[in-house]
Design a protein around this motif. Structure first.
Motif, PDB file in Angstrom:
ATOM      1  N   TYR A   8      27.043  35.280  44.996  1.00 25.52           N
ATOM      2  CA  TYR A   8      28.025  35.813  44.164  1.00 25.52           C
ATOM      3  C   TYR A   8      27.342  36.939  43.526  1.00 25.52           C
ATOM      4  O   TYR A   8      26.215  36.603  42.747  1.00 25.52           O
ATOM      5  N   VAL A  10      28.525  39.386  41.476  1.00 20.80           N
ATOM      6  CA  VAL A  10      29.226  40.179  40.150  1.00 20.80           C
ATOM      7  C   VAL A  10      28.218  40.630  39.118  1.00 20.80           C
ATOM      8  O   VAL A  10      27.315  39.427  38.883  1.00 20.80           O
ATOM      9  N   GLN A  21      33.203  47.246  42.186  1.00 23.82           N
ATOM     10  CA  GLN A  21      32.348  46.166  41.809  1.00 23.82           C
ATOM     11  C   GLN A  21      31.898  45.198  43.086  1.00 23.82           C
ATOM     12  O   GLN A  21      32.758  44.975  43.968  1.00 23.82           O
ATOM     13  N   LEU A  23      31.166  41.534  44.882  1.00 23.00           N
ATOM     14  CA  LEU A  23      31.678  40.131  44.709  1.00 23.00           C
ATOM     15  C   LEU A  23      30.673  39.303  45.376  1.00 23.00           C
ATOM     16  O   LEU A  23      30.282  38.285  44.739  1.00 23.00           O
ATOM     17  N   HIS A 182      33.319  44.228  48.297  1.00 21.64           N
ATOM     18  CA  HIS A 182      33.336  44.923  46.942  1.00 21.64           C
ATOM     19  C   HIS A 182      34.866  45.185  46.532  1.00 21.64           C
ATOM     20  O   HIS A 182      35.646  45.286  47.743  1.00 21.64           O
ATOM     21  N   LEU A 193      37.219  40.162  37.225  1.00 18.63           N
ATOM     22  CA  LEU A 193      36.395  39.902  38.336  1.00 18.63           C
ATOM     23  C   LEU A 193      35.067  39.107  38.087  1.00 18.63           C
ATOM     24  O   LEU A 193      34.260  38.916  39.070  1.00 18.63           O
ATOM     25  N   LEU A 194      34.798  38.834  36.663  1.00 16.49           N
ATOM     26  CA  LEU A 194      33.585  38.016  36.478  1.00 16.49           C
ATOM     27  C   LEU A 194      33.694  36.649  36.545  1.00 16.49           C
ATOM     28  O   LEU A 194      32.865  35.998  36.438  1.00 16.49           O
ATOM     29  N   VAL A 201      38.893  36.345  42.875  1.00 17.48           N
ATOM     30  CA  VAL A 201      37.538  36.550  43.203  1.00 17.48           C
ATOM     31  C   VAL A 201      37.487  35.358  44.386  1.00 17.48           C
ATOM     32  O   VAL A 201      36.620  35.743  45.621  1.00 17.48           O
TER      33      VAL A 201
END
Length: 537
Positions: A8, A10, A21, A23, A182, A193-194, A201
């Motif tokens: 993961y 992020v 970002q 992922l 991404h 997205l965090l 996600v």
């Protein structure tokens, strides 16, 4: 690939640039090449239903190819695919055919393939149809790097349908033997997205799994054994299916009177109806098709298929040995077209053609058929003898002599399956349970070793092969379609060209009957169907 093989990512800067970002990324080096990855991803681009069961298909509207080194165009194609004209279809910017792009910081990447596809969901009255740009990019200097990007043709997260990630762009990158996903978030989405629990996600995780699995499959030589859309164009069939589903599914599911699963049977028969309507338009012409032919659905069961076809303007009858509870829910004009009769093909009851030439007045062949009855009212089993004359005259018997413009349907028609190509009318039969011409259970073997290797040698494949053999032997030029229905028994064998139709029943049919032992058990077996419980397929 298991979750243990993924990281993961992020919070890790994306190699694609500050707009992106990261992922997820693979933790170990992948063992497939760029060519495997790209072949797999091109298949996913053309068939997005691989990633989501909510998606029906993708229509490719723009298909461009470029020379990576020079940027010169190699191919440029556009298709004008008109959407079905159903009221209530949800759409978002479907007239926007201009390919989109996003900033990429990774050096030396250039567009190799550029598509604009229109994604059609299974229920476009609930989920919107959208356009989406798909890019395949290669590095000019690293022959192992490839990037696939998806960009929806809208700029507002609220317009995003359920079946794609709610982001402005998605990228799947193969670079330095690692596979990664991404996102470019919409404005204000960065914090979303965090959180790994968010659906958007979790979708990134599935996208990476799919890309990895399919790339490995290409490398290992996986090839689909089933090919769809051979007889009827996929778009025509699926648009017809969408229309019929909207029109009939709610009524049929809400009023289902059988003990079987309504959704399976209703949606399966809606799909078969959609296929038949497009098939008949292909055979008889698009204009005024309903006045050029009529149908007979032999072994019509619950009558759903007959109901839809009659409501769509086609003339025809459904015949089954037992009336079903579902028949009561249909309008009066449909009920009148559903007949509770057993089918005894006239070739078993009429005089042989050679005898008819010498004695043209004869109407029956003088045969007798014993049927054993077992009943609580009887002291012991009793045998009833039916004559061919009795059966020809009985209103409870259908001898399968129809007008010349008749098309026969055998939709999982069990005992009738092998008979249908022998009746002398254009047909479509979907084999299910394996019976011979006497109505007894049997297992047929696939005819030769090569076919068995290609198709398998299961009981079902043996039955499908037997139906094709019988049809071809009596002169039919057959086609086969693996129908898009929720059943593993989905092979449709179709015949509508036969130079010998005016000669039926031909000598070849009598030869087949003799080889099968005369089909003497047919009358007894078919009479017993009137007493037994209907099967639920």
């Amino acid at each position: 690939m298991s979750s243990s093989g993924l990281h993961y990512a992020v919070g890790t800067p994306s190699v694609l640039g500050q707009e992106w970002q990261s992922l997820y990324t693979t933790t170990d080096p992948v063992d497939f090449e760029r060519s495997h990855f790209e072949q797999a991803m091109l298949n996913v681009i053309r068939q997005p239903n691989v990633n989501s069961t909510v998606i029906l298909r993708a229509d490719m509207l723009v298909d461009n190819e470029y020379d990576v080194e020079t940027g010169h165009s190699i191919k440029s194609e556009k298709q004008d695919i008109t959407l079905a004209n159903d009221e209530g279809l949800l759409t978002v910017n479907v007239d926007d055919l201009e390919p989109r792009c996003v900033p990429i910081a990774l050096a030396d990447l250039a567009i190799k393939s550029q598509f604009v596809r229109r994604i059609v969901p299974r229920n476009p009255f609930k989920d919107a149809i959208i356009n989406q740009t798909c890019l395949v990019m290669n590095s000019k200097t690293h022959d192992s790097t490839s990037l696939v990007i998806y960009i929806p043709h809208f700029d507002n997260a609220e317009l995003c349908p359920f079946y794609i990630p709610q982001v402005a762009a998605v990228a799947i990158l193969l670079h330095e033997k690692q596979l990664s996903v991404h996102y470019v978030p919409f404005f204000g989405q960065n914090k979303l997205l965090l959180d790994p629990k968010q659906r958007v996600v979790r979708t990134a995780f599935r996208l990476l799994q799919t890309a990895y699995k399919h790339s490995k499959g290409v490398k290992e030589g996986y090839a689909k054994r089933v090919t769809h859309d051979v007889v009827i164009d996929k778009v025509l069939f699926q648009d017809r299916y969408i229309h019929l589903k909207k029109k009939y599914s709610k009524f049929l599911v809400d009023n289902w009177a059988e003990s079987t699963d309504p959704k399976k049977h209703v949606f399966e028969d809606i799909a078969i109806a959609a296929f038949l309507i497009e098939l008949w338009k292909k055979i008889y012409g698009k204009e005024d098709t309903t006045n050029k032919m009529q149908f007979r659905d032999l072994g019509c069961g619950n009558g759903v298929l007959c109901y839809i076809l009659i409501e769509e303007g086609f003339k025809g009858l459904g015949v089954d040995a037992r009336q079903r509870k579902s028949w009561s829910i249909y309008p009066a004009d449909v009920k009148r077209c559903l007949k509770e009769q057993v089918i005894v093909p006239s070739v078993m009851l009429r005089p042989h053609p050679s005898m008819k030439q010498h004695a043209p007045h004869l109407q029956h062949n003088g045969r007798f058929f014993p049927v054993q009855l077992v009943s609580p009212q009887l002291i012991a089993p009793a045998t009833v003898i039916y004559s061919s004359a009795d059966l020809l005259q009985s209103p409870q018997v259908n001898i399968a002599e129809f007008p010349p413009d008749t098309f026969i349907i055998g939709n999982h028609s069990d005992e009738l399956t092998c008979w249908i190509p022998l009746l002398g009318y254009p047909f479509m039969v979907i084999p299910c349970c394996s019976h011979n011409l006497s109505g007894n259970r049997i297992r047929y073997a696939v005819r030769d070793v090569d076919r068995a290797k290609r198709l398998g040698n299961s009981t079902y494949q043996g039955l499908v092969d037997r139906v094709e053999y019988l049809a071809e032997r009596v002169g039919w030029k057959t086609e086969k379609e693996m129908l898009r229905i929720p059943s593993t028994r989905n092979a449709a064998i179709i015949g509508y060209n036969n130079e010998h139709l005016n000669e039926f029943p031909t000598d070849e049919i009598y030869s087949i009957l003799m080889e099968e032992g005369g089909a003497d058990g047919w009358v007894a077996n078919t009479m017993n169907l009137m007493k037994s419980n209907p099967r639920g397929h």
